[in-house]
Enzyme design. Structure first.
Site, PDB file in Angstrom:
ATOM      1  N   THR A  63       0.827  -1.199   0.000  1.00  0.00           N
ATOM      2  CA  THR A  63       0.000   0.000   0.000  1.00  0.00           C
ATOM      3  C   THR A  63       0.863   1.252   0.000  1.00  0.00           C
ATOM      4  O   THR A  63       0.470   2.299  -0.508  1.00  0.00           O
ATOM      5  CB  THR A  63      -0.944  -0.005   1.214  1.00  0.00           C
ATOM      6  OG1 THR A  63      -1.702  -1.222   1.200  1.00  0.00           O
ATOM      7  CG2 THR A  63      -1.898   1.165   1.192  1.00  0.00           C
ATOM      8  N   TYR A 150       5.681 -13.216   3.350  1.00  0.00           N
ATOM      9  CA  TYR A 150       4.411 -12.827   2.722  1.00  0.00           C
ATOM     10  C   TYR A 150       4.187 -13.714   1.518  1.00  0.00           C
ATOM     11  O   TYR A 150       4.925 -13.654   0.536  1.00  0.00           O
ATOM     12  CB  TYR A 150       4.485 -11.365   2.304  1.00  0.00           C
ATOM     13  CG  TYR A 150       3.192 -10.754   1.788  1.00  0.00           C
ATOM     14  CD1 TYR A 150       1.983 -11.442   1.786  1.00  0.00           C
ATOM     15  CD2 TYR A 150       3.184  -9.448   1.306  1.00  0.00           C
ATOM     16  CE1 TYR A 150       0.819 -10.863   1.325  1.00  0.00           C
ATOM     17  CE2 TYR A 150       2.014  -8.850   0.842  1.00  0.00           C
ATOM     18  CZ  TYR A 150       0.841  -9.561   0.849  1.00  0.00           C
ATOM     19  OH  TYR A 150      -0.315  -8.974   0.391  1.00  0.00           O
ATOM     20  N   LYS A 175       2.298 -13.721   6.492  1.00  0.00           N
ATOM     21  CA  LYS A 175       1.146 -12.974   6.004  1.00  0.00           C
ATOM     22  C   LYS A 175       0.631 -13.693   4.764  1.00  0.00           C
ATOM     23  O   LYS A 175       1.403 -13.998   3.860  1.00  0.00           O
ATOM     24  CB  LYS A 175       1.548 -11.547   5.657  1.00  0.00           C
ATOM     25  CG  LYS A 175       0.418 -10.707   5.054  1.00  0.00           C
ATOM     26  CD  LYS A 175       0.904  -9.308   4.675  1.00  0.00           C
ATOM     27  CE  LYS A 175      -0.218  -8.480   4.078  1.00  0.00           C
ATOM     28  NZ  LYS A 175       0.227  -7.130   3.650  1.00  0.00           N
TER      29      LYS A 175
END
Length: 316
Positions: A63, A150, A175
């Site tokens: 993000t 991730y 994640k």
């Protein structure tokens, strides 16, 4: 330096406690209209998010447009996050690309005082499980900071690979961005006690209830970057078993948001920045290859954001 990164048990505990307390915050990186980094805007964005008491802050991740940051810009972004957090909550900086470049960013994050690192999926190539594990081993060997792997895109671990990752001393969690609950359940069952998992799907609230059924209640929230009132209300509803509130927010806000997000590739970030601008946040435009929303999509986003804020008693 914060000192937390040198103590894996402390880092793991602080992250676990934060994940139980609130959503995980992924701040935007502010740019000026000419595309240059805006440190003042970054600081303001961080301060606004930290004021709402998230569980942890993850600067320079997806993000935050990690993929578009030069190393000196990355240093500034992570340093600002550490300064604004002030030791009150963990700062987990994003790193990525191949293992060698990931380590360059890891050392910058260490110097800046980050508490841990989120290892974003590597660049471009598909790889076998052995290579995925070796990638994390090489990164872990080159940094003293705790790592959260991730899995998303071309990275997806098997249960056997997860067991190997968990044996790497400074790999403390995973994640997940695939939303394959069968695979994720196998991973959680293969992990040792204390290994951390959280939901990192795009617009994670949509699947938060499903993730919780396989033992992964914690999640990251892009909505928190521009509407912490909505993100916090949804988190609180889930925590308290308020199905009516959670369901209404899903129906009236989150599901339409996903439908809008899916109109254009890259809107998972572009809409977040556009919504922050609608609320007066100095975040600026996205950087290429992302594009800002069209006028029509921006109008739809504004209407949807107004609806969501109305539901939680907040104003645009």
């Amino acid at each position: 330096m914060s000192g937390v990164g040198s103590d894996l048990d402390t880092a793991r505990r602080r992250l676990r406690d934060g994940m139980a307390r609130g959503v995980l915050s992924f701040p935007l990186t502010s740019f000026l209209d000419d595309g240059s980094l805006d440190p003042d805007g970054c600081r303001a964005q961080l301060a606004a998010q930290l004021a709402t008491s998230p569980g942890a802050v993850f600067p320079a991740c997806g993000t935050g447009e990690f993929f578009s940051l030069a190393e000196d810009e990355y240093r500034t972004v992570v340093t600002l996050a550490v300064e604004e957090a002030g030791g009150r909550l963990p700062v987990v900086a994003g790193i990525g690309y191949g293992w060698a470049q990931a380590l360059r960013f890891a050392r910058i994050a260490e110097d800046a005082g980050a508490d841990a690192l989120l290892v974003l999926p590597h660049y471009l190539v598909a790889a076998p499980q052995e290579g995925l594990v070796r990638q994390l081993e090489r990164i872990a060997a080159g940094t003293r900071l705790p790592l959260v792997a991730y899995q998303r895109g071309q990275v997806a671990y098997t249960a056997d690979s997860l067991r190997r990752l968990a044996r790497i001393p400074n790999v403390i969690g995973l994640k997940d961005g695939h939303s394959d609950l069968d695979r994720l359940q196998r991973l959680t069952l293969a992990a040792p006690d204390g290994f951390l998992f959280f939901n990192g799907a795009a617009t994670a609230e949509i699947q938060a209830r499903a993730y919780a059924t396989v033992g992964v209640p914690a999640y990251s929230s892009a909505v928190h970057a521009y509407a912490p009132e909505i993100a916090t209300a949804f988190f609180t509803a889930l925590r308290d078993g308020d199905d009516a509130t959670a369901g209404e927010l899903l129906r009236a806000f989150y599901v339409p948001l996903v439908e809008l997000r899916d109109r254009v590739p890259g809107y998972a970030v572009s809409l977040v920045k556009a919504a922050a601008r609608l609320r007066g946040r100095p975040v600026g435009p996205v950087r290429a290859p992302l594009t800002d929303p069209s006028a029509a999509d921006l109008a739809d986003l504004k209407a949807l954001l107004t609806t969501g804020l109305d539901l939680v008693g907040a104003a645009l």
